[in-house]
Scaffold this motif. Structure first.
Motif, PDB file in Angstrom:
ATOM      1  N   ILE A 470      39.300  36.364  25.144  1.00 55.82           N
ATOM      2  CA  ILE A 470      37.916  36.698  25.488  1.00 55.82           C
ATOM      3  C   ILE A 470      37.940  37.711  26.635  1.00 55.82           C
ATOM      4  O   ILE A 470      38.654  37.528  27.621  1.00 55.82           O
ATOM      5  N   HIS A 471      37.137  38.783  26.497  1.00 57.35           N
ATOM      6  CA  HIS A 471      37.091  39.841  27.511  1.00 57.35           C
ATOM      7  C   HIS A 471      35.724  39.855  28.177  1.00 57.35           C
ATOM      8  O   HIS A 471      34.684  39.706  27.513  1.00 57.35           O
ATOM      9  N   ARG A 472      35.733  40.074  29.467  1.00 55.42           N
ATOM     10  CA  ARG A 472      34.460  40.218  30.194  1.00 55.42           C
ATOM     11  C   ARG A 472      33.793  41.540  29.812  1.00 55.42           C
ATOM     12  O   ARG A 472      32.576  41.620  29.672  1.00 55.42           O
ATOM     13  N   GLN A 473      34.613  42.563  29.661  1.00 53.94           N
ATOM     14  CA  GLN A 473      34.121  43.866  29.222  1.00 53.94           C
ATOM     15  C   GLN A 473      34.949  44.321  28.034  1.00 53.94           C
ATOM     16  O   GLN A 473      36.116  43.965  27.900  1.00 53.94           O
ATOM     17  N   LEU A 518      27.532  28.996  23.682  1.00 53.34           N
ATOM     18  CA  LEU A 518      27.488  28.089  24.827  1.00 53.34           C
ATOM     19  C   LEU A 518      28.858  28.082  25.473  1.00 53.34           C
ATOM     20  O   LEU A 518      29.883  28.136  24.779  1.00 53.34           O
ATOM     21  N   VAL A 519      28.898  28.019  26.790  1.00 53.31           N
ATOM     22  CA  VAL A 519      30.181  27.967  27.499  1.00 53.31           C
ATOM     23  C   VAL A 519      30.166  26.764  28.427  1.00 53.31           C
ATOM     24  O   VAL A 519      29.101  26.226  28.766  1.00 53.31           O
ATOM     25  N   ASN A 520      31.359  26.327  28.834  1.00 52.13           N
ATOM     26  CA  ASN A 520      31.440  25.233  29.795  1.00 52.13           C
ATOM     27  C   ASN A 520      31.622  25.772  31.205  1.00 52.13           C
ATOM     28  O   ASN A 520      31.766  26.987  31.422  1.00 52.13           O
ATOM     29  N   GLU A 521      31.620  24.874  32.179  1.00 54.46           N
ATOM     30  CA  GLU A 521      31.748  25.291  33.576  1.00 54.46           C
ATOM     31  C   GLU A 521      33.069  26.004  33.845  1.00 54.46           C
ATOM     32  O   GLU A 521      33.125  26.948  34.638  1.00 54.46           O
ATOM     33  N   GLU A 522      34.137  25.544  33.188  1.00 53.09           N
ATOM     34  CA  GLU A 522      35.437  26.171  33.408  1.00 53.09           C
ATOM     35  C   GLU A 522      35.421  27.627  32.950  1.00 53.09           C
ATOM     36  O   GLU A 522      36.057  28.485  33.573  1.00 53.09           O
ATOM     37  N   ALA A 523      34.695  27.923  31.866  1.00 51.83           N
ATOM     38  CA  ALA A 523      34.572  29.319  31.428  1.00 51.83           C
ATOM     39  C   ALA A 523      33.809  30.142  32.456  1.00 51.83           C
ATOM     40  O   ALA A 523      34.156  31.310  32.709  1.00 51.83           O
ATOM     41  N   VAL A 524      32.797  29.557  33.061  1.00 55.46           N
ATOM     42  CA  VAL A 524      32.052  30.261  34.114  1.00 55.46           C
ATOM     43  C   VAL A 524      32.977  30.606  35.273  1.00 55.46           C
ATOM     44  O   VAL A 524      32.950  31.723  35.811  1.00 55.46           O
ATOM     45  N   ARG A 525      33.829  29.657  35.662  1.00 50.90           N
ATOM     46  CA  ARG A 525      34.771  29.921  36.762  1.00 50.90           C
ATOM     47  C   ARG A 525      35.833  30.934  36.351  1.00 50.90           C
ATOM     48  O   ARG A 525      36.190  31.829  37.129  1.00 50.90           O
ATOM     49  N   ALA A 535      25.314  32.824  34.926  1.00 46.96           N
ATOM     50  CA  ALA A 535      26.107  33.095  33.720  1.00 46.96           C
ATOM     51  C   ALA A 535      25.234  33.262  32.489  1.00 46.96           C
ATOM     52  O   ALA A 535      25.613  33.967  31.542  1.00 46.96           O
ATOM     53  N   VAL A 536      24.050  32.617  32.468  1.00 47.47           N
ATOM     54  CA  VAL A 536      23.159  32.705  31.309  1.00 47.47           C
ATOM     55  C   VAL A 536      22.682  34.147  31.139  1.00 47.47           C
ATOM     56  O   VAL A 536      22.240  34.793  32.084  1.00 47.47           O
ATOM     57  N   GLY A 537      22.812  34.647  29.924  1.00 46.64           N
ATOM     58  CA  GLY A 537      22.417  36.021  29.630  1.00 46.64           C
ATOM     59  C   GLY A 537      23.549  37.022  29.735  1.00 46.64           C
ATOM     60  O   GLY A 537      23.404  38.158  29.255  1.00 46.64           O
ATOM     61  N   GLN A 538      24.662  36.639  30.327  1.00 48.79           N
ATOM     62  CA  GLN A 538      25.814  37.534  30.424  1.00 48.79           C
ATOM     63  C   GLN A 538      26.483  37.675  29.051  1.00 48.79           C
ATOM     64  O   GLN A 538      26.302  36.841  28.162  1.00 48.79           O
ATOM     65  N   THR A 539      27.260  38.748  28.903  1.00 48.08           N
ATOM     66  CA  THR A 539      27.910  39.010  27.621  1.00 48.08           C
ATOM     67  C   THR A 539      29.430  38.879  27.747  1.00 48.08           C
ATOM     68  O   THR A 539      30.003  39.068  28.820  1.00 48.08           O
ATOM     69  N   GLN A 549      26.461  36.735  23.578  1.00 47.30           N
ATOM     70  CA  GLN A 549      25.674  36.505  24.786  1.00 47.30           C
ATOM     71  C   GLN A 549      25.632  35.014  25.094  1.00 47.30           C
ATOM     72  O   GLN A 549      25.521  34.183  24.177  1.00 47.30           O
ATOM     73  N   ILE A 550      25.760  34.656  26.356  1.00 51.95           N
ATOM     74  CA  ILE A 550      25.753  33.257  26.780  1.00 51.95           C
ATOM     75  C   ILE A 550      24.331  32.729  26.767  1.00 51.95           C
ATOM     76  O   ILE A 550      23.467  33.209  27.516  1.00 51.95           O
ATOM     77  N   ALA A 551      24.064  31.740  25.909  1.00 49.74           N
ATOM     78  CA  ALA A 551      22.740  31.131  25.826  1.00 49.74           C
ATOM     79  C   ALA A 551      22.592  29.996  26.819  1.00 49.74           C
ATOM     80  O   ALA A 551      21.487  29.760  27.339  1.00 49.74           O
ATOM     81  N   GLY A 552      23.675  29.264  27.075  1.00 49.76           N
ATOM     82  CA  GLY A 552      23.593  28.133  27.988  1.00 49.76           C
ATOM     83  C   GLY A 552      24.963  27.733  28.489  1.00 49.76           C
ATOM     84  O   GLY A 552      25.997  28.135  27.943  1.00 49.76           O
ATOM     85  N   VAL A 553      24.965  26.924  29.547  1.00 47.06           N
ATOM     86  CA  VAL A 553      26.202  26.444  30.166  1.00 47.06           C
ATOM     87  C   VAL A 553      26.221  24.920  30.094  1.00 47.06           C
ATOM     88  O   VAL A 553      25.249  24.258  30.504  1.00 47.06           O
TER      89      VAL A 553
END
Length: 752
Positions: A470-473, A518-525, A535-539, A549-553
């Motif tokens: 998974i890439h941030r950009q 949907l992502v978990n907290e570890e993905a956010v970190r 994190a919501v709305g980020q791609t 696009q992240i719909a929820g955490v």
């Protein structure tokens, strides 16, 4: 011994094993730590074959696993992508058909062909994979004569991987962990020739490359004949057994044998009083000491051979048991191998002779004048005696093994019953086995008692649904591996996952739903989004090609095995990867609802059995490892039984028979006599506990620390093991001393 023989037999059926080598990659990290990898970059095989004339053939092997569909069945398959050179280097024979060389072709093992097609001819049939598409079965492999470090259910032609992303991987020198490289040298070419060019080749291909976490790497060769047992801890190792595993098994076997040898010594010496007069008479008749020693050692050797025969008979009884096949035999052909029997017989004779050596020396040293005159003054042991040391060692080992087994059993039970952070009660899991999820899900949802139905690609609490980069950009280097679960919006309410920010996946089944995750907290970190809200709305980019696009955490929960820590997770709508239905039912009569679901299944899929399983049962079966624990319990039960047999109660009670008679005449009660005779042995058990309890705690704690989430080995567990040991030892001691205490004083005093 059987398992050890099997480890050295690995890959012995390949025709050119003596000149076949696997290329290893030694990676240097930024902190200068070095780590060996069994894998290597995928372009390496072509570079070796094209640029070095002494290389006769080279091949790449890329292992993977996934769901294959064929003949109305959808089954998990371990497969490897291979080049045409694979079939020239290795000795995997084709029973029928031809090798998988053309694009979209596959070769199946016999077992895999039977799983999909039964007794029908599989050649020309089509199997499908969600990513690779439809593939034609080109051939079926014959059964291997021995095991191989390459483990697969199917071999897919490397030409099938023609997508732009796959082609980039084939030329990527920075990724050294994707596949294995094997080379076949021409006859007469020494291994030094290959080793001589590998460092320079590595230096050339890595020049100018930028690594995210490493300084660089170099190559070295590993002979195919030296792969098993593995003597080195390699990352991304294949399926060969390790030397450490074999040493552990050998150690357990030798330890059990050592306890048996202690028993032979103990019991022979304990019964020495009954043979003292025999020794005296034979010496008076002119027997020499070496003749007596030869007799006693021969008796011990005969008993050892009898034990070998008994062990073989017991093995035949327990051979069908699954844990015996897994741990002891594992498909190794040994019963018709005369060399193995010669080893067994020689080892039994040597063990018997060595175990009988000390008793033979002691018994043959008796003086005729002493033993023929009286036995009361005869003492085999003095001071801090060998017998006491052996008893302490035996029970220390037994207690240590009991504590280790209990630690394993507690951890397995914890993994089977722990709170994973999601709802698991009254939830039914149904493998789809190739059946489309839509209609089945709709029909089940209409049943009375069914609350919700979700389709998923895998089940929580297992090994996950597969890694993806998974890439941030899209073009950035800030990438990380994450688990990507295929599911729909119903899974979150069914499993009662906690939403920290944002909203659930959309209920729509259109393609737009797959763009939300949907992502978990570890993905956010991991991706450094800051808080759940930001994190919501980020791609994110999946494999450089798909933007989501992240719909929820979601709040972190344990979605894989408890061996691993919680890792980044993405939940995404991917209907082409749905493999299970997860059904939440009402709690009033769940079994009746399960029966109704089974009837719907049979209407839609009459040729496949219904394999619905409650989530609780799935997690228990997945993590309890009952067969392994049963096998370990069997070994430890043998060790404890041997230790109890080795208690020298007979020796001491026979020496103190007259003392018991005098004490009883003087008014001693039976309970007092029992305590008098037992206390010496109970002290030895207490000493054994003092030695083994701290060692067992240390061993159990080290084992538990291999799991990220584990139980603690507390005072209660240690006390339970020690209590069992005292109980078994006490019963052994008490029975013999009780019989001695009941002896008629007139009889015991007259024995003088």
């Amino acid at each position: 011994m059987i398992d050890i023989k099997g480890a050295f037999d690995y890959d012995s059926f390949h025709p050119h094993a003596d000149r076949t080598y696997r290329i290893l990659t030694d990676v240097t990290a930024t902190n200068n730590d070095e780590q060996g990898f069994a894998t290597s970059p995928l372009p390496l095989a072509d570079a070796l074959k094209q640029n070095y004339p002494f290389v006769e053939e080279a091949t790449r092997v890329v292992g993977n696993s996934g769901e294959f569909s064929a003949n109305r069945k959808q089954l998990p398959v371990i497969y490897s992508a291979v080049d045409p050179g694979f079939f020239k280097i290795f000795g995997f024979r084709l029973e029928k058909g031809q090798a998988a060389i053309a694009p979209q072709t596959v070769v199946l093992t016999q077992q895999t062909a039977k799983r999909f097609f039964g007794t029908a001819n599989p050649l020309g049939k089509i199997v499908e994979h969600p990513t690779l598409g439809a593939m034609m079965v080109a051939g079926v492999l014959a059964e291997n004569p021995t095991k191989s470090h390459l483990n697969f259910d199917a071999l897919v032609s490397m030409a099938t991987f023609s997508s732009p992303e796959s082609q980039r991987s084939m030329t990527n020198w920075t990724d050294y962990a994707q596949g294995y490289t094997y080379v076949l040298l021409k006859p007469g070419v020494p291994a030094e020739t290959l080793d001589g060019i590998l460092p320079a080749l590595a230096s050339r291909v890595t020049k100018g490359l930028r690594f995210a976490k490493d300084k660089g790497y170099t190559f070295r060769s590993q002979p195919l004949t030296k792969l098993s047992p593995a003597r080195e801890e390699l990352m991304r190792a294949s399926y060969e057994p390790t030397a450490g595993k074999l040493e552990t098994e050998l150690g357990i076997g030798l330890l059990t044998l050592l306890l048996a040898a202690f028993n032979c010594i103990n019991l022979t010496l304990a019964r020495s009083l009954s043979r003292a007069r025999e020794v005296g008479i034979r010496k008076v008749a002119g027997a020499l000491r070496w003749q007596l020693m030869g007799q006693f050692m021969a008796e011990s050797a005969v008993l050892s051979l009898a034990g070998l025969g008994l062990a073989y008979g017991m093995l035949q009884v327990i051979k069908p048991m699954p844990f015996v096949q897994q741990w002891l035999i594992g498909g190794v052909q040994w019963e018709n191998d005369i060399r193995i029997w010669l080893v067994f017989i020689t080892f039994s004779l040597m063990t018997g002779l060595l175990a009988g050596l000390l008793p033979a020396r002691v018994l043959s040293s008796f003086q005729p004048a002493q033993v023929l005159r009286s036995q009361t003054g005869l003492r085999v042991f003095k001071g801090i005696t060998l017998r006491k040391s052996l008893i302490v060692v035996q029970f220390s080992i037994s207690l240590l093994a009991m504590i280790s087994l209990l630690a394993m059993a507690l951890q397995q039970d914890y993994m089977a019953t722990a709170d994973y952070g999601f709802q698991r009660e009254n939830i039914l899991t149904i493998p789809l086995n190739g059946l489309p999820s839509g209609r089945l899900s709709t029909d089940i949802a209409q049943l009375a008692g069914v609350e919700q139905v979700a389709a998923t690609g895998a089940l929580f609490g297992d090994h996950g649904n597969g890694w993806q980069m998974i890439h941030r950009q899209k073009a950035g280097g800030d990438s990380s591996a994450a688990h990507v679960f295929a599911t729909d919006a119903n899974l979150v309410p069914i499993t009662d996952l906690t939403m920290l920010a944002g909203q659930n996946l959309p209920m729509s089944v259109s393609d737009s739903a797959s763009r939300m995750v949907l992502v978990n907290e570890e993905a956010v970190r991991t991706f450094k989004f800051g808080t759940a809200g930001t994190a919501v709305g980020q791609t994110l980019w999946l494999n450089d090609s798909t933007e989501v696009q992240i719909a929820g955490v979601l709040k972190d929960f344990k979605f894989t095995t408890l061996v691993w820590k919680i890792q980044p997770l993405l939940l995404r709508y991917q209907p082409n990867e749905f493999r299970y239905l997860t059904v939440k039912v009402a709690g009033n009569d769940p079994e009746a609802i399960k029966s109704n679901i089974a009837r719907i299944w049979k209407r839609q899929n009459p040729y496949e059995p219904f394999n619905g399983q409650w989530y609780d049962d799935f997690l228990y079966d997945r993590h309890s490892h009952t067969d392994d624990i049963s096998f370990m319990a069997l070994l430890i039960g043998l060790a404890v039984s041997i230790a109890c047999l080795g208690l020298l109660v007979t020796y001491t009670t026979e020496l103190r028979t007259k003392e018991v008679g005098v004490r009883k005449v003087m008014g001693a009660r039976v309970s007092q006599v029992i305590w008098l005779l037992s206390w010496d042995f109970l002290k030895l058990l207490l000493i054994a506990g003092a030695i083994a309890l701290p060692l067992g705690y240390l061993a159990g704690s080290l084992f538990l620390k291999t799991f990220t989430y584990h139980v603690s080995l507390g005072l209660g567990a240690l006390s339970l093991c020690f209590g069992i040991l005292l109980l078994l030892g006490g019963l052994t001691i008490g029975w013999r001393t009780y019989k001695t205490a009941l002896t008629n004083p007139a009889k015991s005093l007259r024995s003088e």
